[in-house]
Design an enzyme around this catalytic site. Structure first.
Site, PDB file in Angstrom:
ATOM      1  N   LYS A   1     -71.957  61.150  22.941  1.00 20.53           N
ATOM      2  CA  LYS A   1     -72.309  60.075  21.995  1.00 20.53           C
ATOM      3  C   LYS A   1     -73.800  59.765  22.036  1.00 20.53           C
ATOM      4  O   LYS A   1     -74.336  59.146  21.114  1.00 20.53           O
ATOM      5  CB  LYS A   1     -71.497  58.820  22.282  1.00 20.53           C
ATOM      6  CG  LYS A   1     -70.014  58.931  21.954  1.00 20.53           C
ATOM      7  CD  LYS A   1     -69.309  57.611  22.190  1.00 20.53           C
ATOM      8  CE  LYS A   1     -67.811  57.719  21.928  1.00 20.53           C
ATOM      9  NZ  LYS A   1     -67.116  58.522  22.958  1.00 20.53           N
TER      10      LYS A   1
ATOM     11  N   CYS B   1     -60.793  53.970  18.429  1.00 25.43           N
ATOM     12  CA  CYS B   1     -61.622  55.105  18.857  1.00 25.43           C
ATOM     13  C   CYS B   1     -60.842  56.152  19.633  1.00 25.43           C
ATOM     14  O   CYS B   1     -61.386  57.228  19.958  1.00 25.43           O
ATOM     15  CB  CYS B   1     -62.798  54.595  19.674  1.00 25.43           C
ATOM     16  SG  CYS B   1     -63.697  53.282  18.826  1.00 25.43           S
TER      17      CYS B   1
ATOM     18  N   HIS C   1     -66.137  58.502  27.733  1.00 26.54           N
ATOM     19  CA  HIS C   1     -66.144  57.714  26.497  1.00 26.54           C
ATOM     20  C   HIS C   1     -67.576  57.250  26.251  1.00 26.54           C
ATOM     21  O   HIS C   1     -68.062  57.341  25.133  1.00 26.54           O
ATOM     22  CB  HIS C   1     -65.182  56.533  26.605  1.00 26.54           C
ATOM     23  CG  HIS C   1     -65.057  55.747  25.348  1.00 26.54           C
ATOM     24  ND1 HIS C   1     -64.669  56.319  24.154  1.00 26.54           N
ATOM     25  CD2 HIS C   1     -65.296  54.437  25.076  1.00 26.54           C
ATOM     26  CE1 HIS C   1     -64.661  55.395  23.202  1.00 26.54           C
ATOM     27  NE2 HIS C   1     -65.046  54.247  23.736  1.00 26.54           N
TER      28      HIS C   1
ATOM     29  N   PHE D   1     -60.870  49.864  20.673  1.00 29.34           N
ATOM     30  CA  PHE D   1     -60.644  48.422  20.551  1.00 29.34           C
ATOM     31  C   PHE D   1     -59.140  48.146  20.545  1.00 29.34           C
ATOM     32  O   PHE D   1     -58.353  48.893  19.944  1.00 29.34           O
ATOM     33  CB  PHE D   1     -61.249  47.892  19.245  1.00 29.34           C
ATOM     34  CG  PHE D   1     -62.746  47.711  19.278  1.00 29.34           C
ATOM     35  CD1 PHE D   1     -63.487  47.960  20.415  1.00 29.34           C
ATOM     36  CD2 PHE D   1     -63.414  47.269  18.146  1.00 29.34           C
ATOM     37  CE1 PHE D   1     -64.855  47.777  20.440  1.00 29.34           C
ATOM     38  CE2 PHE D   1     -64.791  47.086  18.156  1.00 29.34           C
ATOM     39  CZ  PHE D   1     -65.516  47.335  19.303  1.00 29.34           C
TER      40      PHE D   1
ATOM     41  N   HIS E   1     -71.284  57.247  17.818  1.00 29.70           N
ATOM     42  CA  HIS E   1     -69.859  56.996  18.031  1.00 29.70           C
ATOM     43  C   HIS E   1     -69.114  57.171  16.707  1.00 29.70           C
ATOM     44  O   HIS E   1     -69.264  56.369  15.789  1.00 29.70           O
ATOM     45  CB  HIS E   1     -69.672  55.585  18.565  1.00 29.70           C
ATOM     46  CG  HIS E   1     -68.298  55.302  19.075  1.00 29.70           C
ATOM     47  ND1 HIS E   1     -67.245  56.176  18.968  1.00 29.70           N
ATOM     48  CD2 HIS E   1     -67.803  54.207  19.727  1.00 29.70           C
ATOM     49  CE1 HIS E   1     -66.170  55.654  19.500  1.00 29.70           C
ATOM     50  NE2 HIS E   1     -66.480  54.450  19.974  1.00 29.70           N
TER      51      HIS E   1
ATOM     52  N   GLU F   1     -65.998  52.260  33.010  1.00 27.56           N
ATOM     53  CA  GLU F   1     -65.552  53.656  33.055  1.00 27.56           C
ATOM     54  C   GLU F   1     -66.012  54.336  34.340  1.00 27.56           C
ATOM     55  O   GLU F   1     -65.263  55.117  34.948  1.00 27.56           O
ATOM     56  CB  GLU F   1     -66.076  54.421  31.841  1.00 27.56           C
ATOM     57  CG  GLU F   1     -65.534  55.844  31.753  1.00 27.56           C
ATOM     58  CD  GLU F   1     -65.902  56.556  30.464  1.00 27.56           C
ATOM     59  OE1 GLU F   1     -65.331  57.641  30.209  1.00 27.56           O
ATOM     60  OE2 GLU F   1     -66.764  56.039  29.708  1.00 27.56           O
TER      61      GLU F   1
END
Length: 417
Positions: free
Chosen positions: A337, A165, A305, A403, A342, A316
């Protein structure tokens, strides 16, 4: 050596809430959700039956039908947004050095639909190997950047970044570095993804990563909300044209903003979960600020994010409070998002574009779908819940975490003459 300044002179977007820059921006500031039941395949047997698909898109409206058939959907999206960005940048290609103009693209997965179709076809056959001759070129993650370069004759640096991502943020940072280090004058960059497929939905379901709020898709992406339970899979692309500042000025280009810096880090912790204390997120923001030569107090807004996962949002938020201290409470934060879903490898590009447009237009898009505060997330932080806010924005940052623990952060700022 003195580092050269890098500016943004062209933008293109194809998203679940708008099929070009203006539609995308209008969707953002009006808090539109792109989530809806899946139309690409029968998802009735899947745990998640909805996604943020691109709407009303026909490749043949933009690409010759014969050529479009040779492309996976992720490549079609890349070509459409790169075309919009190049048209926006308004180059006379005969007047620039094409040996110093290149493409760095990002995609976390590449041609997933193509791979699924070819393997399914083979598995349903008699075992005789009958594969489409375009199987490999359609599938590979680097082909989008290659085709963009072919369309415009761009003979400079050309490669694809793959960091889940964080892919398209890494692509933008690399393009930025090639220009400021003097190895290129113009770079087309960004990213695309088209993972709303049976394999994509099924795979992320198996990881328990996706929301399963099938009864109410539009409110399923709930970053920072107590009842968040997974992200919503999206698709699309974003493209940026980066250009050396003097090069852009010399041709009278429209300049959106300046790229101030970029940061990268690794969690070195877990294949899918973030570091529980947000260590990688903290480091990437510190690295980005250091690269830009700015202090935390210089930052006005931060695109999170913010995927709407139980662990990720908490980690975060912890990192932001550590990096920015008391200044964190004066900033506007958001997670786009909540609207777009996403977009995996494309997310960094469309979120950087949202920051650039916000700098230009003085409006910060909201985080929609907030209903209940989470006691584990500081409610005194301004997440710009549910409604856009006007703000004079001089410096914006955008986080992307992938990831594997891949983290990338990009900083954009108003151009100082």
């Amino acid at each position: 050596m003195a580092l050269r300044r890098v500016v943004v002179t062209g933008l293109g977007a194809l998203t679940p809430i708008g099929n070009n820059i203006e539609e995308y921006w209008n969707g953002l500031i009006n808090g539109v959700s792109g989530a809806a039941p899946i139309t690409y395949f029968d998802a009735s047997k899947f745990k998640t039956q909805f996604a943020c698909e691109v709407k009303n898109f026909k490749a043949e409206d933009f690409i010759d039908r014969k050529e479009a058939r040779k492309m996976d959907r992720y490549t079609q999206y890349a070509m459409v947004t790169a075309t919009e960005a190049m048209q926006d940048a308004n180059f006379d290609l005969e007047k620039i050095n094409l040996d110093r103009a290149g493409v760095i693209w990002g995609s976390g997965i590449g041609g997933l639909q193509t791979f699924q179709d070819e393997v399914t076809s083979f598995n349903n056959g008699d075992g005789t190997p009958k594969f489409n001759p375009f199987f490999i070129p359609k599938m590979i993650a680097d082909i989008a950047g290659g085709l963009i370069s072919m369309k415009y004759g761009l003979r400079g640096p050309n490669f694809t970044t793959v960091s889940a991502c964080a892919s398209s943020t890494n692509a933008i940072i690399d393009a930025f570095n090639y220009i400021r280090l003097g190895m290129a004058d113009v770079m087309v960059t960004g990213g695309s993804e088209a993972a709303v497929t049976m394999a994509g939905i099924g795979g992320f379901n198996a990881l328990h990563a996706l929301s399963t709020r099938n009864d109410d898709p539009k409110t399923a992406s709930r970053p920072m909300d107590k009842d968040r339970e997974g992200f919503v899979l999206g698709e699309g692309a974003g493209a940026l044209v980066l250009e050396e500042y003097e090069h852009a000025k010399a041709r009278g280009a429209k300049i959106y903003c300046e790229i101030g810096g970029g940061g990268m880090s690794a969690d070195a912790h877990h294949i899918t979960a973030p570091h529980p204390e947000g260590l990688g997120a903290k480091n990437v923001m510190i690295n980005c600020l250091k690269d830009a030569g700015l202090q935390p107090t210089d930052v006005d807004v931060l695109n999170l994010h913010g995927t709407s996962t139980p662990l990720g949002d908490i980690a975060e938020t912890k990192a932001i409070k550590e990096v920015f201290g008391e200044h964190a409470y004066t900033m506007n934060l958001n997670s786009t998002k909540s609207m777009t879903g996403h977009l995996l490898g494309a997310t960094g590009a469309i979120e950087a574009i949202s920051c650039i447009l916000a700098i230009q237009r003085g409006i910060w898009p909201p985080t929609i779908n907030h209903f209940t505060d989470d006691e584990n997330i500081d409610s005194k932080l301004n997440f710009t819940f549910n409604q856009a806010q006007k703000r004079d924005i001089k410096v914006a940052m955008s986080n992307t975490f992938g990831f594997g623990g891949h983290n990338a952060c990009i900083l954009m700022k108003k151009v100082e003459k």
